[in-house]
Each structure stands twice: as structure tokens, then as C-alpha cells.
Design an enzyme around this catalytic site. Structure first.
Site, PDB file in Angstrom:
ATOM      1  N   ASP A   4       0.819  -1.206   0.000  1.00 36.89           N
ATOM      2  CA  ASP A   4       0.000   0.000   0.000  1.00 36.89           C
ATOM      3  C   ASP A   4       0.860   1.267   0.000  1.00 36.89           C
ATOM      4  O   ASP A   4       1.857   1.348   0.717  1.00 36.89           O
ATOM      5  CB  ASP A   4      -0.894  -0.016   1.246  1.00 36.89           C
ATOM      6  CG  ASP A   4      -2.058   0.951   1.158  1.00 36.89           C
ATOM      7  OD1 ASP A   4      -2.525   1.217   0.033  1.00 36.89           O
ATOM      8  OD2 ASP A   4      -2.515   1.424   2.217  1.00 36.89           O
ATOM      9  N   HIS A   5       0.469   2.241  -0.802  1.00 36.98           N
ATOM     10  CA  HIS A   5       1.061   3.586  -0.805  1.00 36.98           C
ATOM     11  C   HIS A   5       2.584   3.582  -0.893  1.00 36.98           C
ATOM     12  O   HIS A   5       3.244   4.350  -0.188  1.00 36.98           O
ATOM     13  CB  HIS A   5       0.633   4.358   0.449  1.00 36.98           C
ATOM     14  CG  HIS A   5      -0.726   4.971   0.324  1.00 36.98           C
ATOM     15  ND1 HIS A   5      -0.983   6.072  -0.466  1.00 36.98           N
ATOM     16  CD2 HIS A   5      -1.891   4.627   0.897  1.00 36.98           C
ATOM     17  CE1 HIS A   5      -2.267   6.378  -0.379  1.00 36.98           C
ATOM     18  NE2 HIS A   5      -2.844   5.507   0.432  1.00 36.98           N
ATOM     19  N   HIS A  43      -6.863  10.010   5.486  1.00 39.95           N
ATOM     20  CA  HIS A  43      -6.221   9.040   6.354  1.00 39.95           C
ATOM     21  C   HIS A  43      -6.330   9.520   7.797  1.00 39.95           C
ATOM     22  O   HIS A  43      -6.400  10.708   8.073  1.00 39.95           O
ATOM     23  CB  HIS A  43      -4.740   8.886   5.985  1.00 39.95           C
ATOM     24  CG  HIS A  43      -4.514   8.281   4.648  1.00 39.95           C
ATOM     25  ND1 HIS A  43      -3.704   8.856   3.689  1.00 39.95           N
ATOM     26  CD2 HIS A  43      -4.998   7.147   4.084  1.00 39.95           C
ATOM     27  CE1 HIS A  43      -3.690   8.092   2.605  1.00 39.95           C
ATOM     28  NE2 HIS A  43      -4.467   7.051   2.817  1.00 39.95           N
ATOM     29  N   GLY A  44      -6.338   8.584   8.737  1.00 39.94           N
ATOM     30  CA  GLY A  44      -6.432   8.958  10.139  1.00 39.94           C
ATOM     31  C   GLY A  44      -7.872   9.192  10.552  1.00 39.94           C
ATOM     32  O   GLY A  44      -8.815   8.712   9.912  1.00 39.94           O
ATOM     33  N   HIS A  74      -9.924   5.369  -0.225  1.00 40.31           N
ATOM     34  CA  HIS A  74      -8.977   5.351   0.883  1.00 40.31           C
ATOM     35  C   HIS A  74      -9.554   6.128   2.057  1.00 40.31           C
ATOM     36  O   HIS A  74     -10.461   6.937   1.902  1.00 40.31           O
ATOM     37  CB  HIS A  74      -7.647   5.965   0.447  1.00 40.31           C
ATOM     38  CG  HIS A  74      -6.791   5.048  -0.365  1.00 40.31           C
ATOM     39  ND1 HIS A  74      -5.512   4.705  -0.017  1.00 40.31           N
ATOM     40  CD2 HIS A  74      -7.041   4.389  -1.521  1.00 40.31           C
ATOM     41  CE1 HIS A  74      -5.002   3.879  -0.916  1.00 40.31           C
ATOM     42  NE2 HIS A  74      -5.920   3.685  -1.854  1.00 40.31           N
ATOM     43  N   GLY A  75      -9.005   5.878   3.255  1.00 38.62           N
ATOM     44  CA  GLY A  75      -9.469   6.608   4.433  1.00 38.62           C
ATOM     45  C   GLY A  75     -10.825   6.169   4.922  1.00 38.62           C
ATOM     46  O   GLY A  75     -11.680   6.999   5.272  1.00 38.62           O
ATOM     47  N   VAL A  84      -9.152   0.307   4.853  1.00 39.58           N
ATOM     48  CA  VAL A  84      -9.369   0.561   6.276  1.00 39.58           C
ATOM     49  C   VAL A  84      -8.073   0.258   7.021  1.00 39.58           C
ATOM     50  O   VAL A  84      -7.555  -0.858   6.930  1.00 39.58           O
ATOM     51  CB  VAL A  84     -10.511  -0.327   6.832  1.00 39.58           C
ATOM     52  CG1 VAL A  84     -10.749  -0.010   8.309  1.00 39.58           C
ATOM     53  CG2 VAL A  84     -11.784  -0.151   6.027  1.00 39.58           C
ATOM     54  N   THR A 143      -6.694   2.814  10.083  1.00 39.30           N
ATOM     55  CA  THR A 143      -6.568   3.474  11.386  1.00 39.30           C
ATOM     56  C   THR A 143      -7.352   2.775  12.484  1.00 39.30           C
ATOM     57  O   THR A 143      -6.847   2.572  13.593  1.00 39.30           O
ATOM     58  CB  THR A 143      -7.016   4.945  11.272  1.00 39.30           C
ATOM     59  OG1 THR A 143      -6.183   5.609  10.313  1.00 39.30           O
ATOM     60  CG2 THR A 143      -6.891   5.656  12.603  1.00 39.30           C
TER      61      THR A 143
END
Length: 283
Positions: free
Chosen positions: A82-83, A179-180, A207-208, A230, A232
Site C-alpha cells: 500500500d502507498h 487518512h487517520g 482510501h481513508g 481501512v 486506522t
């Protein structure tokens, strides 16, 4: 699992109106819990390691986790890098048996994004590996990097140019997610998502996921999202349960005694998201 089979499952999700959830792991304990939850609910999933996890554990061990788990799993399991901002790391993941990698050059103008992503896609496809790219920006701050600016929305013309120029299989698009943890209710630009979905045939990724209300996740799926990331909430559940168990057990607890209830807690959170994505029973 290979690119062809992964695309088959994404196409099934697209046709049947569900999304394949993608869960980020930190180590072997949450890795196992995520796979167990998917097997219990008979759901196809992506299981993902980001750059920080790979840097800490090593691409060799992360790759071995995935290869062993895929061979043993009773459900379609897609191990995903990922990323990654590094083309070299993507190539290393391909060599270590990852069936899916993400090259994230979304911080660059679209021409540079294409220039970086195209050779990654060509190399991965030559080895029957799925490739994800990103256009627009995912807001927030986390292991995947940070972005707090206003120019986060994916532009439809740039999406079209990127897909044509790279032939990626899946595409993360900036539509307002982060994100977060969110400060307040997420403001997702569903109109832009619909425009992108109509403009390109590529499988789309949200995302996020943490903190997005279930009704908004499902609306995004109806409007073209095929994969939901998913991370966080998985990390928070893991660490909060570890803390609670250490406090409950006092001095000198045994590792396995602590981690068994941690795995239960992570499994339950994963199952909530599988159901939110309507992927339960699809395998």
C-alpha cells in the site's frame, strides 16, 4: 492469487454491488486476525502492508506472510503493498510474491505521476501482478504521508490521462476522504466520484475508510467504488486492546495470553467493515 484472478473478484464486486475491503496490518498478530475474520464471514479481502511496516519487518518477511497465508486461506486473499512511493520497493514486492502493489506518485503533477507509474505497471503486469495508482490527494496525516491542502479533488481529465497513460488496474481517487481520524463528518464529493466512474473503466478505490458513516461507504460503492481501504481503526483497536490487557493482567504477562483477546477484538472490527462493504458471504 494473481492479477487475473484479483481482477475477476473486483469485477464480481462491481457487478454485484459490493466492495472488497482492504485492511492494513502492522505485524503477524493483526495479520492473522484479519484473515480469520474474512474466513469466518466468507469474504474476499485485500490485506495490506504500508511502507513503514515493510521498512520495519522487511519485504522478505512481509512477502513470506502473504505467500503462506494465500496458500492456506479458505477465501480469496490478495496481499497488497500500500502507498509505496518507491518504484524499487514495488519491484521488490513483485519479486517477493505480492499479487498487488500500489505506486503512489500523486504528490506530483499528472504527467510526472504517469511517468513514475507507467514502468511500475509494465513490470508488474509482466509478472501477473495487479497495480494501483492514485490521482488527486487523500487528506489527513498518517503512515501513508500527509496532505492538508485544498487541492485534493481528482480532476476527471487527469484521471482519464493517467489511466490511458499507465493502464493501472485499480485507482485511488481524491474525493474528500482522509487518512487517520476525521474532524467532524467527512465531506465526500459523490458528484466527482460519479463523473470519474463514468469516465474510466478502471476499478476505483476509496482510501481513508475509518470514520466514514456506513451509509456513505455504501453510497460510494453504489457510485463506483470497488475496494475500500481501512487502517486506522484496526491499529487503534489493536493497541487499545493491548493496553487494556496489560493493565488487566498486571506484571509479567505471557505474550500469547495478551494477544489472544487482542486478536478477538481485531477480528470483530474487521467483521464490521466486511459487512459494511457487503462482502460477507461473497466468497
Amino acid at each position: 492469487m494473481n492479477r487475473t484472478l484479483a481482477r475477476t473478484w473486483l469485477a464480481k464486486a462491481d457487478a454485484e454491488g459490493f466492495a472488497i475491503p482492504a485492511f492494513n496490518y502492522s505485524d503477524i498478530w493483526d495479520f492473522l486476525a484479519i484473515v480469520e475474520a474474512a474466513e469466518e464471514l466468507r469474504a474476499p479481502i485485500f490485506i495490506s502492508s504500508n511502507e513503514l511496516v515493510v521498512a520495519d519487518i522487511g519485504i522478505e518477511l512481509c512477502g513470506a506472510f502473504g505467500v503462506a497465508a494465500i496458500a492456506k486461506a479458505r477465501i480469496p486473499l490478495i496481499h497488497h503493498l500500500d502507498h509505496s512511493r518507491s518504484a524499487e520497493l514495488c519491484r521488490a514486492a513483485v519479486a517477493r510474491g505480492y499479487p498487488s502493489v500500489m505506486i503512489d506518485a500523486s504528490m506530483h503533477p499528472v504527467a510526472k505521476n504517469i511517468e513514475i507509474a507507467r514502468p511500475v505497471a509494465e513490470h508488474a503486469h509482466a509478472h501477473d501482478v495487479l497495480v494501483e495508482g492514485e490521482v488527486g490527494r487523500i487528506k489527513g496525516r498518517g503512515a501513508e504521508g500527509s496532505f492538508t491542502g485544498d487541492e485534493f479533488l481528482a480532476q476527471v481529465d487527469e484521471v482519464k490521462a493517467f489511466v490511458k497513460g499507465t493502464d493501472v488496474d485499480t485507482l485511488a481517487v481524491g474525493i474528500g476522504t482522509a487518512h487517520g481520524f476525521y474532524q467532524g463528518k467527512p465531506e465526500i464529493h459523490f458528484d466527482r466520484l460519479s463523473e470519474i466512474n463514468a469516465a474510466v473503466p478502471t476499478f476505483l478505490v476509496l482510501h481513508g475508510g475509518t470514520g466514514i458513516p456506513e451509509e456513505d461507504v455504501r453510497r460510494a460503492i453504489r457510485q463506483g467504488i470497488n475496494k475500500v481501504n481501512v487502517g486506522t481503526i484496526i491499529h487503534r483497536t489493536y493497541m487499545n486492546t493491548v493496553r487494556a490487557e496489560l493493565n488487566r493482567r498486571g506484571d509479567n504477562p505471557y505474550t500469547l495470553d495478551v494477544m489472544k483477546p487482542v486478536r478477538v477484538a481485531v477480528r470483530e472490527e474487521v467483521k464490521k467493515w466486511i459487512r459494511t462493504c457487503m462482502a460477507d458471504g461473497k466468497a
